[in-house]
Structure formats: structure tokens, C-alpha cells
Enzyme design. Structure first.
Site, PDB file in Angstrom:
ATOM      1  N   PRO A   1      48.503  69.244  52.952  1.00 50.20           N
ATOM      2  CA  PRO A   1      48.441  68.122  52.003  1.00 50.20           C
ATOM      3  C   PRO A   1      48.526  66.757  52.677  1.00 50.20           C
ATOM      4  CG  PRO A   1      50.649  69.026  52.050  1.00 50.20           C
ATOM      5  CD  PRO A   1      49.851  69.824  53.041  1.00 50.20           C
TER       6      PRO A   1
ATOM      7  N   ARG B   1      40.153  52.431  46.685  1.00 50.37           N
ATOM      8  CA  ARG B   1      40.043  53.591  45.789  1.00 50.37           C
ATOM      9  C   ARG B   1      39.419  53.283  44.416  1.00 50.37           C
ATOM     10  NH1 ARG B   1      43.437  56.717  44.034  1.00 50.37           N
ATOM     11  NH2 ARG B   1      42.346  58.617  44.564  1.00 50.37           N
TER      12      ARG B   1
ATOM     13  N   TYR C   1      35.989  55.312  43.980  1.00 42.77           N
ATOM     14  CA  TYR C   1      36.033  56.538  43.163  1.00 42.77           C
ATOM     15  C   TYR C   1      36.319  56.256  41.696  1.00 42.77           C
ATOM     16  CZ  TYR C   1      37.466  57.904  47.894  1.00 42.77           C
ATOM     17  OH  TYR C   1      37.572  58.030  49.243  1.00 42.77           O
TER      18      TYR C   1
ATOM     19  N   CYS D   1      33.625  38.805  47.453  1.00 42.95           N
ATOM     20  CA  CYS D   1      32.460  38.267  46.735  1.00 42.95           C
ATOM     21  C   CYS D   1      31.497  39.352  46.282  1.00 42.95           C
ATOM     22  CB  CYS D   1      31.732  37.253  47.604  1.00 42.95           C
ATOM     23  SG  CYS D   1      31.063  37.993  49.073  1.00 42.95           S
TER      24      CYS D   1
ATOM     25  N   TYR E   1      45.616  57.012  51.253  1.00 42.24           N
ATOM     26  CA  TYR E   1      44.252  56.466  51.214  1.00 42.24           C
ATOM     27  C   TYR E   1      44.251  55.007  50.744  1.00 42.24           C
ATOM     28  CZ  TYR E   1      43.535  61.460  51.554  1.00 42.24           C
ATOM     29  OH  TYR E   1      43.611  62.769  51.961  1.00 42.24           O
TER      30      TYR E   1
HETATM   31  N1  LLP Z   1      42.454  68.748  54.864  1.00 39.66           N
HETATM   32  C1  LLP Z   1      41.180  68.340  55.001  1.00 39.66           C
HETATM   33  C2  LLP Z   1      40.285  69.078  55.876  1.00 39.66           C
HETATM   34  C3  LLP Z   1      40.731  67.222  54.292  1.00 39.66           C
HETATM   35  O1  LLP Z   1      39.465  66.825  54.426  1.00 39.66           O
HETATM   36  C4  LLP Z   1      41.623  66.517  53.459  1.00 39.66           C
HETATM   37  C5  LLP Z   1      41.190  65.333  52.712  1.00 39.66           C
HETATM   38  C6  LLP Z   1      42.955  66.976  53.361  1.00 39.66           C
HETATM   39  C7  LLP Z   1      43.326  68.109  54.071  1.00 39.66           C
HETATM   40  C8  LLP Z   1      44.003  66.294  52.519  1.00 39.66           C
HETATM   41  O2  LLP Z   1      43.673  66.215  51.188  1.00 39.66           O
HETATM   42  P1  LLP Z   1      44.760  65.667  50.135  1.00 39.66           P
HETATM   43  O3  LLP Z   1      45.919  66.603  50.143  1.00 39.66           O
HETATM   44  O4  LLP Z   1      45.170  64.321  50.603  1.00 39.66           O
HETATM   45  O5  LLP Z   1      44.054  65.615  48.847  1.00 39.66           O
HETATM   46  N2  LLP Z   1      39.969  58.993  50.094  1.00 39.66           N
HETATM   47  C9  LLP Z   1      40.037  59.936  48.989  1.00 39.66           C
HETATM   48  C10 LLP Z   1      40.520  61.278  49.416  1.00 39.66           C
HETATM   49  C11 LLP Z   1      39.729  61.863  50.560  1.00 39.66           C
HETATM   50  C12 LLP Z   1      40.218  63.191  51.008  1.00 39.66           C
HETATM   51  C13 LLP Z   1      39.502  63.669  52.208  1.00 39.66           C
HETATM   52  N3  LLP Z   1      39.996  64.891  52.750  1.00 39.66           N
HETATM   53  C14 LLP Z   1      40.915  59.339  47.884  1.00 39.66           C
HETATM   54  O6  LLP Z   1      41.415  58.221  48.051  1.00 39.66           O
HETATM   55  O7  LLP Z   1      41.113  59.946  46.843  1.00 39.66           O
END
Ligand code: LLP
Length: 417
Positions: free
Chosen positions: A276, A314, A318, A347, A376
Site C-alpha cells: 500500500p 489530483r 483524476y 493560467c 500523491y
Molecule cells: N504497487 C504498485 C505497483 C503501484 O503501481 C502502486 C500505485 C501501488 C503499489 C500503491 O497503490 P496505492 O496503495 O497507493 O493505491 N496518483 C494516483 C495514484 C497512482 C497509483 C499508481 N500506482 C492518485 O493520486 O490517486
């Protein structure tokens, strides 16, 4: 005295413990990333107790936040890390993680980027036959992990669904024989298999389904030392509307069952990991910013702040929701809640933090807090419009404040020219 205009959010109410947003902005500048150490540590602990399975590990996905000091705290809490680039590996080693604690889950990297990890003794995960070939050439006879795509995806936005039939990630299980051929060709040993189905699920079912699919694949490799089930654990971004938390306990119970059964069939206990990012850090971070403008434009009320999408990407990237709080030094009272569009200072018309959000009446010089920005947030900030990236500060346990990344300076903007 600080007047907390919006007192609705109980979960974050002691976030600033011993300090307050107005003084922090005065001292460290606006906008400002503020983190709370206690919240960060408690999320780490929650995750570590997710499974009862004895060889369980939590691996923080540092792409969510790679601040050196925060990484050190995460390490102190006993988490391992995954890395996405040589840069992340470099910072993680600076934060004290040993090579065995780092898992390089890369995507479409060069031979040099693979060598960077291999030379440091870090386990590499490849996610295509093509990258496995490259790994074989870089490190013949070596140990490797393979990332599979179980065909099930999840996520809050299609940009962050990283498994299923419409993404670039992972190996299609149909190609398992090709994988085995390349393993033989270069005398490679598969020590791990991993997956990541996507980011931000609030119900455990898709994760559980994907784990079952991954375990089926895992049974086809006899040499495994670990299985990494991936991250994606969601946090409630709509706390002001009473959104419930992900039921980690229930998910843990289900996972424990599935894993115990699989281990029995496999014949020996191996390490089981989760990966995570967001869950570890999101709720430990808030962005503070200042309201410089209040205006009406063709019937719409705009609140103009210094939190552009260079500071927080973000919402623009998204369409993500972040709860907002308002803080005020003066005694002015907000008589009503009204729909306003909160925007930044970049801008582009898309530079919007919150569209038509019902908030207490806001005045110039108010401070706003954008909640749940620890993941993020700062890592996705930029110098677009030649704006300075904000400082990051940490509220330590005892209420003391530490600068954990200084604000950019104008000289930083020309350093590499
Ligand atoms: N492992 C891998 C291989 C990943 O690509 C990611 C996230 C994670 C773990 C961790 O995921 P998490 O537990 O944080 O959901 N910028 C986006 C999220 C991009 C996630 C990319 N990969 C946002 O702000 O929502």
C-alpha cells in the site's frame, strides 16, 4: 485566536496538535504541506496487523510519498518499501532501508536502470516477457520476480486501474509458458510473484478475487520465496459526508483464510506481502493555502487561492475530491454555507480544486486546508508557471514542528540552466 470556521470534521480535529494553521502559514509560508507523525505511525501499525499469518510483510509503495523523513518513520514502524525508479531506490537507501527491504517493481526500464538495482542486491520484478529477456541479459543466473496481471482491476479512475484487460501492466497469465522459456534460457530463478490491481478500493472483494487468481498462478512456480498481493487500499476522501472507512479487519480475516489454505497446498510457508501507498500516508497530510481573491464571474462565485495544480494535481488529473476546511484569524463570521468553486493561481481554466462545493462563506486572507493530501500530493507537484514548490513540515508527537523539505527558492528555478 484562530477561528475554525468549519468545525464539521472530527477525524482531523487534533491534526494540528499544539499548533494552528494560521501560525504555521505565517512561519513557513503559503502554500504549505503539513504532516502529522502520530497519524502516519498509526496507519503503519494498522496495516501491520492486517494479517495473522506469521510471515506477513507490509511494503510501503513510496511513490505515494518519498519524503526522506517520512520514509525514516515508515522504516522505524517496520515496513519495507517498493521502488519504481533508481531515484526512489536512492532515496530509500538514504532513509536507511537495506537492499533486502527494497523491492523494485519497475515498468519499461532500461538495462542500466535494472543494473542499478541488481548491483545493489535489490530484487527486481519484471512485468513482460520482453523485460524478462532484458533482465536475463543483465543478470543471467539471477533471482527475479514476475508481475502478473490477474485480469481483474480496480481503482478510483481509469488512469489508476493497473490490472485487467485494458492496461499496460503485468504479464497475461496465458503467457506463462513463454515466461518459463525465458527463465530457462537465462537460468533465472523466480523467487516472487506480484500484482497490483489498481489504486483506491473501498470494498475488499475485487482485491480478494485478484489474490485468489494470483495464488492460482503462484502454484505453478515451486521456487517462490514471496507473493506480493499489491496495494490499492482506499481511504475515505469524503469524511465530511460521513464516508465509511475500508473494513480492513474483515478483509484481513478473508485474506488469512485464503492464504492459509493456499500455503497448505503449496507445502511450505513463504512470505506474503501487501504494497500500500495511499493508506499509509494520505490522511497524515494536509495542504494549507491562502485565499487571495473572492469574485463573482457570470453568476459563479470563485475562491482564488495559491493552491494551483502545480501544488496538488489530483483534482485536475483524476477529478478527485478532497474535503476542505476553512480557518480564520479575524472574528468575521460566515453566515451561510454557499456553493463556490475553489481555484488555484495557474493560467489554465482547468486549475480547479473543488467545483461548486458547499462551503462556509469565505473571505480574502482566510486559510484553507485541503485534507488527505499526504499521498500523491507533494510527489506530484511541479514548478509549472515557474512557481515554487511548497515546504513540507512535520508535526512531531509532542507538538513540535520540523521542516522536512524546504520550500523552493527562485535560485532553484535556474539551477540546471
Ligand atoms: N504497487 C504498485 C505497483 C503501484 O503501481 C502502486 C500505485 C501501488 C503499489 C500503491 O497503490 P496505492 O496503495 O497507493 O493505491 N496518483 C494516483 C495514484 C497512482 C497509483 C499508481 N500506482 C492518485 O493520486 O490517486
Amino acid at each position: 485566536m484562530t477561528n475554525y470556521v468549519s468545525g464539521k470534521v472530527t477525524l482531523q480535529s487534533d491534526f494540528f496538535c499544539g499548533t494552528n494553521p494560521i501560525d504555521l502559514i505565517e512561519e513557513y509560508g503559503s502554500p504549505l504541506y503539513v504532516y502529522n507523525e502520530k497519524i502516519l505511525r498509526s496507519r503503519c501499525r494498522e496495516l501491520r496487523s492486517l494479517l495473522k499469518y506469521p510471515r506477513f510483510q507490509v511494503q510501503f509503495s513510496a511513490k505515494a510519498n518519498s519524503n526522506l523523513t517520512l520514509l525514516q518513520i515508515v522504516r522505524e514502524e517496520g515496513l519495507k518499501v517498493d521502488a519504481m525508479s533508481p531515484g526512489e531506490i536512492y532515496i530509500q537507501m538514504k532513509a536507511g532501508f537495506s537492499p533486502e527491504d527494497i523491492f523494485y517493481v519497475c515498468n519499461n526500464v532500461s538495462a542500466d536502470e535494472m543494473k542499478f538495482a541488481v548491483e545493489r542486491g535489490i530484487t527486481v520484478s519484471v512485468d513482460s516477457v520482453s523485460q524478462l529477456e532484458l533482465f536475463g541479459k543483465v543478470n543471467p543466473g539471477g533471482k527475479v520476480a514476475v508481475r502478473f496481471n490477474p485480469g481483474v482491476g480496480a481503482g478510483h479512475n481509469e488512469k489508476v486501474v493497473t490490472a485487467g484487460k485494458r492496461t499496460k501492466f503485468g504479464v497475461d497469465p496465458e503467457l506463462i509458458n513463454e515466461i518459463k522459456d525465458v527463465l530457462n534460457k537465462y537460468d533465472l530463478k523466480v523467487v516472487g510473484i506480484n500484482q497490483h490491481i489498481g489504486s483506491l478500493f473501498m470494498e475488499g472483494k475485487p482485491y480478494l478475487d485478484s489474490v485468489k487468481a494470483l495464488l492460482d498462478i503462484a502454484g505453478q512456480f515451486s521456487s517462490l520465496e514471496f507473493i506480493d498481493m499489491g496495494g490499492g487500499f482506499g481511504v475515505p476522501y469524503h469524511k465530511q459526508q460521513g464516508e465509511e472507512r475500508l473494513d480492513l479487519e474483515a478483509l484481513g480475516i478473508e485474506l488469512d483464510k485464503v492464504i492459509a489454505e493456499w500455503v497448505q497446498g503449496y507445502g511450505r510457508e513463504i512470505t506474503i506481502k501487501v504494497e500500500p501507498g495511499r493508506y499509509v500516508v494520505a490522511e497524515s497530510g494536509i495542504i494549507l493555502g491562502t485565499v487571495h481573491t473572492v469574485k463573482n464571474n457570470y453568476g459563479k462565485k470563485y475562491i482564488g487561492t495559491d493552491i494551483g495544480f502545480n501544488v496538488l494535481a489530483r483534482p485536475v488529473m483524476y477529478n478527485s475530491h478532497h474535503d476542505i476546511e476553512v480557518y480564520r484569524k479575524s472574528d468575521a463570521k460566515s453566515a451561510v454555507n454557499e456553493p463556490v468553486t475553489v481555484v488555484g493561481n495557474i493560467c489554465e481554466s482547468g486549475d480547479i480544486i473543488a467545483k461548486e462545493r458547499l462551503l462556509p462563506e469565505i473571505f480574502e486572507e482566510d486559510i484553507i486546508g485541503i485534507l488527505d493530501c499526504g499521498a500523491y500530493g507533494c510527489v506530484m507537484s511541479s514548478n509549472y508557471n515557474s512557481r515554487l514548490r511548497p515546504a513540507e513540515i512535520l508535526i512531531r508527537k509532542c507538538g513540535e514542528v520540523q521542516v522536512i523539505r524546504r520550500r523552493d527558492t527562485l535560485e532553484d528555478l535556474v539551477r540546471n540552466f
